[in-house]
Design a protein around this motif. Structure first.
Motif, PDB file in Angstrom:
ATOM      1  N   LEU A  68      41.068 -11.961 -19.668  1.00  0.00           N
ATOM      2  CA  LEU A  68      40.698 -10.562 -19.564  1.00  0.00           C
ATOM      3  C   LEU A  68      41.529  -9.754 -20.548  1.00  0.00           C
ATOM      4  O   LEU A  68      42.714 -10.018 -20.743  1.00  0.00           O
ATOM      5  N   ILE A  69      40.925  -8.777 -21.192  1.00  0.00           N
ATOM      6  CA  ILE A  69      41.673  -7.944 -22.124  1.00  0.00           C
ATOM      7  C   ILE A  69      41.709  -6.518 -21.595  1.00  0.00           C
ATOM      8  O   ILE A  69      40.716  -5.984 -21.110  1.00  0.00           O
ATOM      9  N   PRO A  70      42.881  -5.878 -21.626  1.00  0.00           N
ATOM     10  CA  PRO A  70      42.967  -4.487 -21.168  1.00  0.00           C
ATOM     11  C   PRO A  70      42.375  -3.538 -22.203  1.00  0.00           C
ATOM     12  O   PRO A  70      42.399  -3.803 -23.403  1.00  0.00           O
ATOM     13  N   ILE A  71      41.793  -2.446 -21.741  1.00  0.00           N
ATOM     14  CA  ILE A  71      41.354  -1.391 -22.645  1.00  0.00           C
ATOM     15  C   ILE A  71      42.024  -0.098 -22.210  1.00  0.00           C
ATOM     16  O   ILE A  71      42.501   0.026 -21.084  1.00  0.00           O
ATOM     17  N   SER A  72      42.081   0.855 -23.088  1.00  0.00           N
ATOM     18  CA  SER A  72      42.899   2.048 -22.841  1.00  0.00           C
ATOM     19  C   SER A  72      42.109   3.207 -22.275  1.00  0.00           C
ATOM     20  O   SER A  72      42.638   4.296 -22.114  1.00  0.00           O
ATOM     21  N   ILE A  73      40.812   2.984 -21.972  1.00  0.00           N
ATOM     22  CA  ILE A  73      40.003   4.079 -21.455  1.00  0.00           C
ATOM     23  C   ILE A  73      39.474   3.731 -20.081  1.00  0.00           C
ATOM     24  O   ILE A  73      39.494   2.583 -19.663  1.00  0.00           O
ATOM     25  N   ALA A  74      39.012   4.740 -19.374  1.00  0.00           N
ATOM     26  CA  ALA A  74      38.407   4.523 -18.061  1.00  0.00           C
ATOM     27  C   ALA A  74      37.084   3.792 -18.247  1.00  0.00           C
ATOM     28  O   ALA A  74      36.554   3.729 -19.358  1.00  0.00           O
ATOM     29  N   PRO A  75      36.521   3.208 -17.183  1.00  0.00           N
ATOM     30  CA  PRO A  75      35.283   2.427 -17.307  1.00  0.00           C
ATOM     31  C   PRO A  75      34.157   3.192 -17.984  1.00  0.00           C
ATOM     32  O   PRO A  75      33.860   4.333 -17.629  1.00  0.00           O
ATOM     33  N   ASP A  76      33.568   2.568 -18.960  1.00  0.00           N
ATOM     34  CA  ASP A  76      32.440   3.137 -19.677  1.00  0.00           C
ATOM     35  C   ASP A  76      31.188   2.914 -18.843  1.00  0.00           C
ATOM     36  O   ASP A  76      30.854   1.766 -18.530  1.00  0.00           O
ATOM     37  N   PRO A  77      30.475   3.964 -18.464  1.00  0.00           N
ATOM     38  CA  PRO A  77      29.279   3.788 -17.624  1.00  0.00           C
ATOM     39  C   PRO A  77      28.225   2.894 -18.274  1.00  0.00           C
ATOM     40  O   PRO A  77      27.374   2.330 -17.603  1.00  0.00           O
ATOM     41  N   ARG A  78      28.301   2.721 -19.605  1.00  0.00           N
ATOM     42  CA  ARG A  78      27.314   1.866 -20.279  1.00  0.00           C
ATOM     43  C   ARG A  78      27.559   0.388 -19.995  1.00  0.00           C
ATOM     44  O   ARG A  78      26.662  -0.431 -20.177  1.00  0.00           O
ATOM     45  N   VAL A  79      28.780   0.014 -19.597  1.00  0.00           N
ATOM     46  CA  VAL A  79      29.065  -1.390 -19.311  1.00  0.00           C
ATOM     47  C   VAL A  79      29.189  -1.639 -17.816  1.00  0.00           C
ATOM     48  O   VAL A  79      29.548  -2.723 -17.390  1.00  0.00           O
ATOM     49  N   CYS A  80      28.921  -0.621 -17.006  1.00  0.00           N
ATOM     50  CA  CYS A  80      29.009  -0.756 -15.556  1.00  0.00           C
ATOM     51  C   CYS A  80      27.621  -0.897 -14.948  1.00  0.00           C
ATOM     52  O   CYS A  80      26.718  -0.126 -15.271  1.00  0.00           O
ATOM     53  N   LYS A  81      27.479  -1.859 -14.062  1.00  0.00           N
ATOM     54  CA  LYS A  81      26.260  -1.962 -13.276  1.00  0.00           C
ATOM     55  C   LYS A  81      26.398  -1.034 -12.080  1.00  0.00           C
ATOM     56  O   LYS A  81      27.489  -0.911 -11.506  1.00  0.00           O
ATOM     57  N   ASN A  82      25.337  -0.359 -11.682  1.00  0.00           N
ATOM     58  CA  ASN A  82      25.352   0.497 -10.503  1.00  0.00           C
ATOM     59  C   ASN A  82      24.816  -0.266  -9.300  1.00  0.00           C
ATOM     60  O   ASN A  82      23.707  -0.799  -9.341  1.00  0.00           O
ATOM     61  N   PRO A  89      19.466  -9.291  -7.467  1.00  0.00           N
ATOM     62  CA  PRO A  89      20.429 -10.218  -8.073  1.00  0.00           C
ATOM     63  C   PRO A  89      21.297  -9.517  -9.112  1.00  0.00           C
ATOM     64  O   PRO A  89      20.867  -8.560  -9.758  1.00  0.00           O
ATOM     65  N   TYR A  90      22.529  -9.986  -9.246  1.00  0.00           N
ATOM     66  CA  TYR A  90      23.415  -9.495 -10.307  1.00  0.00           C
ATOM     67  C   TYR A  90      24.284 -10.645 -10.779  1.00  0.00           C
ATOM     68  O   TYR A  90      24.459 -11.642 -10.084  1.00  0.00           O
ATOM     69  N   ASN A  91      24.819 -10.520 -11.994  1.00  0.00           N
ATOM     70  CA  ASN A  91      25.696 -11.557 -12.520  1.00  0.00           C
ATOM     71  C   ASN A  91      26.974 -11.586 -11.695  1.00  0.00           C
ATOM     72  O   ASN A  91      27.719 -10.613 -11.645  1.00  0.00           O
ATOM     73  N   GLY A  92      27.231 -12.719 -11.049  1.00  0.00           N
ATOM     74  CA  GLY A  92      28.348 -12.798 -10.112  1.00  0.00           C
ATOM     75  C   GLY A  92      29.694 -13.073 -10.738  1.00  0.00           C
ATOM     76  O   GLY A  92      30.684 -13.202 -10.022  1.00  0.00           O
ATOM     77  N   ARG A  93      29.759 -13.208 -12.063  1.00  0.00           N
ATOM     78  CA  ARG A  93      31.041 -13.455 -12.712  1.00  0.00           C
ATOM     79  C   ARG A  93      31.286 -12.408 -13.785  1.00  0.00           C
ATOM     80  O   ARG A  93      30.439 -12.153 -14.642  1.00  0.00           O
ATOM     81  N   GLN A  94      32.447 -11.814 -13.731  1.00  0.00           N
ATOM     82  CA  GLN A  94      32.872 -10.833 -14.721  1.00  0.00           C
ATOM     83  C   GLN A  94      31.892  -9.662 -14.813  1.00  0.00           C
ATOM     84  O   GLN A  94      31.500  -9.252 -15.894  1.00  0.00           O
ATOM     85  N   THR A  95      31.529  -9.111 -13.677  1.00  0.00           N
ATOM     86  CA  THR A  95      30.660  -7.950 -13.629  1.00  0.00           C
ATOM     87  C   THR A  95      31.442  -6.749 -13.108  1.00  0.00           C
ATOM     88  O   THR A  95      32.094  -6.819 -12.069  1.00  0.00           O
ATOM     89  N   LEU A  96      31.367  -5.667 -13.844  1.00  0.00           N
ATOM     90  CA  LEU A  96      32.002  -4.422 -13.435  1.00  0.00           C
ATOM     91  C   LEU A  96      30.920  -3.496 -12.896  1.00  0.00           C
ATOM     92  O   LEU A  96      29.873  -3.319 -13.521  1.00  0.00           O
ATOM     93  N   ALA A  97      31.127  -2.930 -11.709  1.00  0.00           N
ATOM     94  CA  ALA A  97      30.069  -2.146 -11.078  1.00  0.00           C
ATOM     95  C   ALA A  97      30.607  -0.861 -10.468  1.00  0.00           C
ATOM     96  O   ALA A  97      31.723  -0.828  -9.941  1.00  0.00           O
ATOM     97  N   ARG A  98      29.823   0.186 -10.578  1.00  0.00           N
ATOM     98  CA  ARG A  98      30.060   1.408  -9.804  1.00  0.00           C
ATOM     99  C   ARG A  98      29.406   1.202  -8.441  1.00  0.00           C
ATOM    100  O   ARG A  98      28.224   0.878  -8.360  1.00  0.00           O
TER     101      ARG A  98
END
Length: 364
Positions: free
Chosen positions: A103-117, A181-190
Motif C-alpha cells: 500500500l502506498i500513502p497519499i497526501s490527500i483525502a480520499p478522491d471520490p473518483r476512486v471510491c465506490k459508494n 457485487p463489489y471487488n472484495g480486495r483493495q476497494t475503498l468505499a464511501r
C-alpha cells in the motif's frame, strides 16, 4: 426491525474439527483469525471443545456515514471525521494488478473518483471473503442469521473477484433483497446508512443453514434433476491457469483414471460458471482435485461418493466442511515440484499415482 448496532446470540449445535483447531493454533495465529471482527477469543475455545453445543455472538454495526477499506482481512472502517487516515490505505496499482500487501500513502483525502459508494446495504466483514470456502461456511450463515432483523429495503453487498459464484449463491438466500457485487480486495468505499456484519468464526459450521441454502440453490437451478444418479465415475477438477498449485503430472493422473472408467469429466474452474460447476459435481461419483476452495462445491452434490484431495500437506479446510456435511474425504500427500516458481502454499506439486490408486480403492 433493528435501526442501530446490535448483537445476535446464535446457538451452533454442530461443529467439526474444533479440538484440532484449538490444539494447532498458537496465540499469534489465533489472534490473526479470532481477533476483530471475529470476536471469538482463543481462551473460549477450551469450553467449546468440551461442549456438545455452544453459541456465537454475531455483532452487527450500524454505520451512518464513513469510509471502509476492504482487503483480504475484511473491512477497516473510518469515521467521516477521520477521513484523512484513509489515505494510508489507497492501494498501489501496477500493470492492472492489485498488489494486496503493498500500500502506498497519499497526501490527500480520499478522491471520490476512486471510491465506490455503498449505501443502504448489508456488508459482511470477513477474512478471505472472496474465497468460496470462507464465503459459504462463514458469510452465508451470518447473512441468514442477521438478515431477518434488518429491513428488507437494504440490499446485500457481496465481495467478489469477477467470478460469479458469490452473487449467484447470495441470490438464493437474499430474502428478496437486491444483491450488489463489489471487488472484495483493495476497494475503498464511501459507506452511508449500512449494516456491517461479522462472519461466523472459521471451522465452526452451522450445518442446518448450509444444508438449507445448498438445497435451495439446487432446486432453484436444477429442479428435480439435481437428485438424479451420477453419470461420470470421476470428475477431475483443475484449478485454472495462474492460480497456483498446478499438478505437474496431471496427464499421468488422467491416464490412471482412464484405467478405471471411460466416464471421466475434467472441469476447469477458470473457464466455467458456478452453475456449470455445480452441475458437473452433481453428475459425478468421485471428485479428485488439488487442495483448494474449489472442492467446496462438492457439498452441492446429492450423489457424490467421496472426495480425494491432493496436496503436499494436510489442511483442515475445506475438508472439515466437506466431512461435516456427511461426505467422505481422502487426503493423498503429494510432493512439491523441485524448482517450482511458486513455493509453500501455492507451489506446483507431483502426486504418487500408487497413493491415488489406494484412495480410489478405498472410495470404490
Amino acid at each position: 426491525m433493528k435501526s442501530d448496532s446490535f448483537e445476535i446470540n446464535y446457538p451452533i449445535t454442530n461443529r467439526n474439527q474444533v479440538n484440532d483447531l484449538y490444539s494447532t493454533l498458537d496465540s499469534k495465529h489465533a489472534a490473526k483469525y479470532f481477533g476483530s471482527p471475529r470476536q471469538l477469543r482463543v481462551d473460549q475455545l477450551k469450553s467449546i471443545c468440551s461442549s456438545s453445543a455452544f453459541s456465537v455472538n454475531i455483532k452487527v454495526q450500524y454505520i451512518k456515514e464513513g469510509f471502509g477499506f476492504f482487503s483480504n482481512n475484511g473491512m477497516t472502517f473510518f469515521e467521516k471525521k477521520d477521513a484523512c487516515k484513509v489515505s494510508e490505505f489507497v492501494p498501489e496499482i501496477s500493470t492492472g494488478n492489485l498488489l494486496c500487501n503493498q500500500l502506498i500513502p497519499i497526501s490527500i483525502a480520499p478522491d471520490p473518483r476512486v471510491c465506490k459508494n455503498i449505501q443502504r446495504s448489508i456488508i459482511v466483514s470477513s477474512r478471505n471473503a472472496t474465497n468460496l470456502y470462507h464465503y459459504i461456511s462463514e458469510i452465508i450463515p451470518s447473512l441468514e442469521i442477521c438478515s431477518p432483523h434488518i429491513s428488507r429495503s437494504y440490499s446485500i453487498s457481496i465481495p467478489t473477484l469477477g467470478i460469479d459464484c458469490n452473487p449467484a449463491i447470495a441470490k438464493q438466500v437474499s430474502l428478496d433483497r437486491e444483491v450488489l457485487p463489489y471487488n472484495g480486495r483493495q476497494t475503498l468505499a464511501r459507506i452511508r446508512d449500512c449494516y456491517v456484519i461479522q462472519s461466523i468464526p472459521p471451522r465452526i459450521y452451522s450445518r442446518d443453514i448450509i444444508s438449507g441454502f445448498v438445497e435451495k440453490y439446487n432446486k432453484s437451478n436444477f429442479g428435480k434433476e439435481y437428485a438424479r444418479p451420477p453419470f461420470f465415475d470421476f470428475l477431475y477438477v483443475q484449478r485454472g491457469g495462474g492460480r497456483g498449485r498446478q499438478l505437474v503430472n496431471e496427464s499421468s493422473l488422467l491416464e490412471l483414471l482412464g484405467q478405471y472408467s471411460r466416464n471421466i469429466a475434467v472441469l476447469d474452474t477458470g473457464s466455467t460458471t458456478f452453475r456449470q460447476q455445480v452441475d458437473l459435481f452433481n453428475k459425478s461419483r468421485l471428485i479428485i482435485s488439488t487442495h483448494g476452495a474449489q472442492l467446496t462445491t462438492s457439498i452441492f452434490s446429492s450423489s457424490i461418493r467421496g472426495v480425494i484431495g491432493l496436496w503436499n500437506s494436510k489442511h483442515e479446510t475445506p475438508s472439515s466442511l466437506i466431512k461435516t456435511m456427511g461426505i467422505k474425504y481422502w487426503h493423498v500427500v503429494s510432493q512439491q515440484e523441485d524448482g517450482s516458481d511458486s513455493v509453500g502454499h501455492w507451489a506446483n506439486h507431483v502426486v504418487d499415482l500408487q497413493k491415488v490408486k489406494d484412495a480410489i480403492h478405498s472410495a470404490l
